[in-house]
Design an enzyme around this catalytic site. Structure first.
Site, PDB file in Angstrom:
ATOM      1  N   SER A 415       3.397 -30.903 -59.966  1.00 48.04           N
ATOM      2  CA  SER A 415       4.801 -30.558 -60.172  1.00 48.04           C
ATOM      3  C   SER A 415       5.377 -29.902 -58.911  1.00 48.04           C
ATOM      4  O   SER A 415       4.639 -29.271 -58.144  1.00 48.04           O
ATOM      5  CB  SER A 415       4.871 -29.575 -61.354  1.00 48.04           C
ATOM      6  OG  SER A 415       6.164 -29.519 -61.869  1.00 48.04           O
ATOM      7  N   PRO A 416       6.679 -30.044 -58.680  1.00 46.06           N
ATOM      8  CA  PRO A 416       7.267 -29.431 -57.477  1.00 46.06           C
ATOM      9  C   PRO A 416       7.061 -27.921 -57.444  1.00 46.06           C
ATOM     10  O   PRO A 416       7.279 -27.252 -58.453  1.00 46.06           O
ATOM     11  CB  PRO A 416       8.756 -29.761 -57.594  1.00 46.06           C
ATOM     12  CG  PRO A 416       8.967 -30.439 -58.895  1.00 46.06           C
ATOM     13  CD  PRO A 416       7.657 -30.777 -59.477  1.00 46.06           C
ATOM     14  N   GLN A 493      11.429 -34.154 -53.708  1.00 47.68           N
ATOM     15  CA  GLN A 493      12.412 -33.506 -54.589  1.00 47.68           C
ATOM     16  C   GLN A 493      13.524 -32.917 -53.733  1.00 47.68           C
ATOM     17  O   GLN A 493      13.255 -32.085 -52.855  1.00 47.68           O
ATOM     18  CB  GLN A 493      11.779 -32.398 -55.440  1.00 47.68           C
ATOM     19  CG  GLN A 493      12.777 -31.874 -56.483  1.00 47.68           C
ATOM     20  CD  GLN A 493      12.333 -30.620 -57.212  1.00 47.68           C
ATOM     21  OE1 GLN A 493      12.047 -29.607 -56.574  1.00 47.68           O
ATOM     22  NE2 GLN A 493      12.277 -30.669 -58.529  1.00 47.68           N
ATOM     23  N   TYR A 574      20.135 -24.067 -60.323  1.00 46.98           N
ATOM     24  CA  TYR A 574      20.595 -24.313 -58.953  1.00 46.98           C
ATOM     25  C   TYR A 574      21.936 -25.063 -59.002  1.00 46.98           C
ATOM     26  O   TYR A 574      22.498 -25.258 -60.086  1.00 46.98           O
ATOM     27  CB  TYR A 574      19.515 -25.064 -58.164  1.00 46.98           C
ATOM     28  CG  TYR A 574      18.251 -24.216 -58.029  1.00 46.98           C
ATOM     29  CD1 TYR A 574      18.286 -23.013 -57.320  1.00 46.98           C
ATOM     30  CD2 TYR A 574      17.055 -24.586 -58.632  1.00 46.98           C
ATOM     31  CE1 TYR A 574      17.153 -22.205 -57.216  1.00 46.98           C
ATOM     32  CE2 TYR A 574      15.915 -23.795 -58.531  1.00 46.98           C
ATOM     33  CZ  TYR A 574      15.969 -22.596 -57.827  1.00 46.98           C
ATOM     34  OH  TYR A 574      14.869 -21.804 -57.735  1.00 46.98           O
ATOM     35  N   ARG A 622      15.361 -34.027 -62.544  1.00 51.29           N
ATOM     36  CA  ARG A 622      14.767 -32.881 -63.251  1.00 51.29           C
ATOM     37  C   ARG A 622      15.894 -32.127 -63.945  1.00 51.29           C
ATOM     38  O   ARG A 622      16.896 -31.765 -63.321  1.00 51.29           O
ATOM     39  CB  ARG A 622      14.013 -31.964 -62.297  1.00 51.29           C
ATOM     40  CG  ARG A 622      13.429 -30.766 -63.025  1.00 51.29           C
ATOM     41  CD  ARG A 622      12.379 -30.007 -62.236  1.00 51.29           C
ATOM     42  NE  ARG A 622      11.051 -30.298 -62.780  1.00 51.29           N
ATOM     43  CZ  ARG A 622      10.020 -29.462 -62.753  1.00 51.29           C
ATOM     44  NH1 ARG A 622      10.121 -28.282 -62.185  1.00 51.29           N
ATOM     45  NH2 ARG A 622       8.858 -29.794 -63.278  1.00 51.29           N
ATOM     46  N   ARG A 717       1.220 -24.615 -61.741  1.00 51.56           N
ATOM     47  CA  ARG A 717       0.304 -23.521 -61.391  1.00 51.56           C
ATOM     48  C   ARG A 717      -1.170 -23.902 -61.430  1.00 51.56           C
ATOM     49  O   ARG A 717      -1.925 -23.454 -60.558  1.00 51.56           O
ATOM     50  CB  ARG A 717       0.600 -22.299 -62.260  1.00 51.56           C
ATOM     51  CG  ARG A 717       1.898 -21.612 -61.827  1.00 51.56           C
ATOM     52  CD  ARG A 717       2.450 -20.704 -62.873  1.00 51.56           C
ATOM     53  NE  ARG A 717       2.801 -21.426 -64.078  1.00 51.56           N
ATOM     54  CZ  ARG A 717       3.262 -20.861 -65.183  1.00 51.56           C
ATOM     55  NH1 ARG A 717       3.399 -19.555 -65.227  1.00 51.56           N
ATOM     56  NH2 ARG A 717       3.578 -21.591 -66.232  1.00 51.56           N
TER      57      ARG A 717
END
Ligand SMILES: Cc1cc2nc3c(=O)[nH]c(=O)nc-3n(C[C@H](O)[C@H](O)[C@H](O)COP(=O)(O)OP(=O)(O)OC[C@H]3O[C@@H](n4cnc5c(N)ncnc54)[C@H](O)[C@@H]3O)c2cc1C
Ligand SMILES: Cc1cc2nc3c(=O)[nH]c(=O)nc-3n(C[C@H](O)[C@H](O)[C@H](O)COP(=O)(O)O)c2cc1C
Length: 767
Positions: A415-416, A493, A574, A622, A717
């Protein structure tokens, strides 16, 4: 002690037995509104663990109960004309009426007084004569409802309608029978609890129930209608109701989920369904009632323990167990409530989804129960994943997946993750090693961190960028390494920080403004991220044009750098997310207000990017599928509409994240906690999705994929501590057909052998 038990259900009777066993001097009166032998419901199921508990507590009643148990192993799922049978489930059950007879007899034997046809009124002064009043008066407890504040009662009346019937048809397996009618689906949960008697619960949505006319039928008409609907399963046997003789019981019900903050008030103590309920589809209500009774009797008879401390311990210990079961029960309830979401599945996957619905049973649990069946599912999965070309029997996570012309080798993605380690947006040797290592670690697809389209679009001074030639060259070096040394694909991304920009490196303070060198920030509206963050400038139309072109320029550079895929980051508060979410967007022009308006600019950016990106290469979006803000934020229905809108503009994959869109979010964390959002978007929107969020075991990934809750599984993570997460999973699951860098072949083989030996040794010890 002088004790009154209100209600002679499993809770009240078993508490009376258990108290008398602890101390025969207790004086116990059990009051029941119905006559003996008259009760609602049919069979109840138990687990082995519950049997152990009641055997330890009272071997005498346990022996009589277990002698009469009906056992069965298989689950049959009838769906769209097919029957899917899986084994190894190991159920035991008994008739509720018979269970109550056994408990009544035992309670009497031990000296409890049973008083039938005695309706109890909480206002009756006689309760003052008792040291304790046990409110074991079931789901509709009057003793609880007379003082809801004192108990902190929380009742959630669920959507579906159900009726608890019986039949003399003996079902050999635990049977789920799903029938499609012109008014929607209706289904039965049926199981045998005596040689010639089975429980037959009929359930459907409230709309289907009304449209089938059940709201206008009396009980015998409703039963006749159910007999007709399920005739092919009943072999001519009748359905029977026992609700007619009952006081306080209706035929069709909506399940009520009960929770109480406090389980005692004054001398009244809640026990069993009065304190908490668990949906019948996980069959644990009686178990909870019996185990509550054991615990309460234990603490009340413990020498030296004050009543207050005893009640604290009773609730503290039992509420943990109840919480776990209620969480599983909620998943199961919701599965049945959203059943139509899954009815496009083929029968095998539908059955898998049903079996794993509560998340208590996983892929590997199913392998232990019935290896052969699970392998059928795995073969089916591989066949579909390869358009019929593969007959492989292997875990779903290793199956390939295709997006446009891009084929990923397996379903695991990195994952980013922002690394906050770039200078002037240029990725450096840290990034080279970081991405290179994760590519050779076995994941099928790698996402870059959010790479920003302009210096002002960065979150922090350490963010990577894609606005100049140095950045392009550095990214190309990374992409070339990934392609030359692994089978992984790599996705860029792209994002813009919006109002969350101009902040410190992640580990110096998340979303905390820089000490110096801040730059002005843009957003949909002038809503600051938090009181310490800058007030952003609401974007003008000119700003929108400029930023859109920055995204397009970054896409062109991504193409030159050789990326396989582009993701637009429109989540987590964002810039683009600030348009989509109502908690940030306060605009009154055509970019604010309705969902269509809020999506207008993000869709414009996505469409412009799509036009600049080769048509054979995929793009993803996303999104934050919820703001964790209740009705003030994005609703679950809207999340599907958002995904569909981007899909119409050419998004091939919805990367379903959640939250981080405002500082006051109230997320509900847990294992795989965001996967339900992916499930909904995938199966209501019929779109390819990627699930993310606290997915950390190969078993999680396989369960999600086989149940059709996502097409790809992203881990963030876990990949920070283990770049080789996928190779390790392959070793663990003894899957050999994965691209291992030749330099590392020995290591993976050795790990695989060691893990296999350890597993065999652990199994031998269990025997
Ligand atoms: C459709 C359905 C299927 C289920 N299937 C299962 C299953 O398979 N396995 C399982 O473990 N559980 C199952 N349950 C749940 C199970 O029935 C309950 O969890 C369990 O009965 C709880 O026991 P209890 O003693 O707390 O309450 P109850 O069994 O409801 O007993 C309460 C008693 O109190 C009496 N009462 C109520 N108010 C008064 C009053 N004011 N005065 C006098 N008497 C009163 C009632 O008549 C009743 O006898 C199912 C429930 C439903 C609805
Ligand atoms: C250090 C770190 C940096 C992150 N940076 C990004 C990012 O740049 N872009 C993004 O979309 N998500 C980012 N995320 C969110 C992750 O992609 C992922 O959605 C989240 O961590 C939940 O997955 P996990 O439970 O597997 O960690 C980041 C997460 C972490 C831990």
């Amino acid at each position: 002690m002088k004790i009154a038990c209100v209600g002679a259900g499993p809770a009240g009777l078993y508490f009376a037995i258990t108290m008398k066993l602890r101390d025969a001097a207790h004086e116990i009166d059990v009051f029941e509104r119905n006559p003996p032998g008259v009760t609602f419901g049919w069979g109840v199921v138990f687990s082995d663990l519950t049997v152990d508990n009641i055997t330890r507590n009272d071997p005498v009643s346990a022996r009589t109960i277990t002698d009469e148990f009906a056992h069965w192993d298989d689950i049959d799922v009838h769906f769209r004309g097919e029957t899917v049978t899986s084994g190894g489930h190991g159920f035991i059950g008994i008739g509720r009426k018979r269970l109550l007879e056994i408990l009544q007899q035992r309670a009497r034997e031990l000296g409890a007084r049973l008083l039938f046809e005695a309706e109890c009124d909480p206002a009756d002064p006689k309760w003052r004569d008792y040291d304790l009043v046990i409110a074991s008066d079931g789901i509709n407890s009057r003793f609880r409802d007379v003082q809801p504040e004192a108990f902190g009662v929380d009742i959630d009346e669920r959507r579906n309608k159900f009726v608890w019937l019986g039949t003399n048809k003996a079902f050999d397996a635990f049977t789920f029978a799903f029938e499609e009618t012109e008014h929607g689906w209706i289904w039965a949960h049926a199981y045998r609890f005596a040689p010639d008697c089975s429980t037959f619960i009929v359930e459907c949505s409230e709309e289907t129930w009304k449209d089938l006319g059940f709201d206008r039928m009396d009980q015998s008409e409703a039963i006749a209608a159910c007999e007709k609907l399920f005739a092919k399963y009943l072999d001519g046997h009748r359905l029977i109701s026992n609700a007619a003789h009952l006081r306080g019981s209706a035929a069709w019900l909506n399940f009520r989920r009960i929770k109480c903050e406090r389980w005692s008030s004054g001398n009244v103590i809640l026990l069993g369904d009065a304190a908490h309920t668990a949906h019948f589809s996980i069959g644990s209500g009686t178990k909870l009632a019996l185990e509550d009774a054991i615990k309460l009797a234990d603490v009340l008879n413990r020498k030296g323990l004050s009543l207050e401390a005893a009640l604290d311990e009773y609730q503290a210990e039992r509420s943990l167990e109840v919480l776990k079961l209620q969480n599983s029960a909620r998943n199961s309830t919701e599965w049945f409530e959203t059943l139509e979401r899954y009815t496009h599945f083929e029968p095998l996957q539908f059955a898998y989804s049903l079996l794993t619905r509560s998340q208590r049973i996983s892929h590997e649990n199913l392998r232990v129960r019935d290896r052969e069946w699970l392998e059928t599912v795995e073969r089916w999965f591989w066949k579909r994943a390869t358009d019929g070309h593969s007959n492989k029997t292997a875990p779903p996570m290793f199956a390939p997946f295709k997006l446009r012309e891009m084929r990923v080798e397996n379903r695991i993605t990195v994952s980013p993750m922002a690394m906050y380690s770039a200078v002037d947006g240029v990725p450096n040797d840290f990034h080279f090693v970081h991405y290179g290592e994760r590519a050779i670690g076995g994941a099928g697809l790698l996402f870059t961190e959010m790479t920003c389209v302009s210096p002002e679009g960065r979150i922090s001074p350490g963010c990577t960028g894609m606005w100049n030639a140095d950045q392009l060259a550095a990214w190309r070096r990374i992409v070339d390494f990934v392609h030359a040394n692994s089978k992984a694909k790599i996705c860029l991304q792209l994002g813009h920080s919006g109002g969350k920009g101009s902040t410190k490196l992640g580990w110096e303070g998340n979303d905390v403004p820089l000490e110096s060198g801040n730059w002005p920030v843009l957003s949909a509206s002038d809503v600051p991220w938090s009181p310490i963050n800058q007030v952003p400038k609401p974007m003008s139309r000119a700003d929108m044009d400029e930023v859109r072109e920055q995204f397009v320029a970054a896409v062109r550079m991504g193409r030159e750098a050789g990326f396989d895929m582009i993701e637009l980051h429109a989540a987590h508060g964002y810039l683009l997310s600030s348009f989509i979410t109502p908690v940030q967007n306060r605009r009154t022009d055509e970019y604010g207000g309705s969902l269509d308006n809020r999506l207008r600019y993000p869709l414009e950016v996505f469409a412009a990017m799509r036009a600049a990106w080769p048509s054979d290469r995929p793009m993803s979006i996303r999104i934050s599928a919820t703001d964790w803000a209740g009705d003030d934020g994005i609703t679950p229905e809207e999340s599907v509409l958002i995904a569909e809108a981007f899909a119409r503009e050419g998004a091939d994959l919805i990367d379903v994240s959640a939250g981080q869109t405002w500082a006051g979010q109230q997320p509900v964390y847990g294992r795989m906690f965001q996967t339900p959002f992916s499930d909904r978007i995938r199966n209501e929107g019929r779109l390819a999705t990627m699930a993310v969020g606290n997915i950390y075991e190969p078993d999680h990934a396989n369960s999600i994929l086989a149940a059709g809750r996502a097409d790809l599984v992203a881990l963030a993570r876990p990949h920070l501590v283990d770049p080789f997460w996928t190779l390790r999973a392959a070793a663990q699951l003894d899957y050999r057909d994965i691209a291992i860098p030749p330099q590392y072949l020995n290591g993976v083989a050795q790990l695989s052998r060691n893990l296999k030996r350890d597993a065999e040794a652990a199994a031998a010890m269990r025997v």
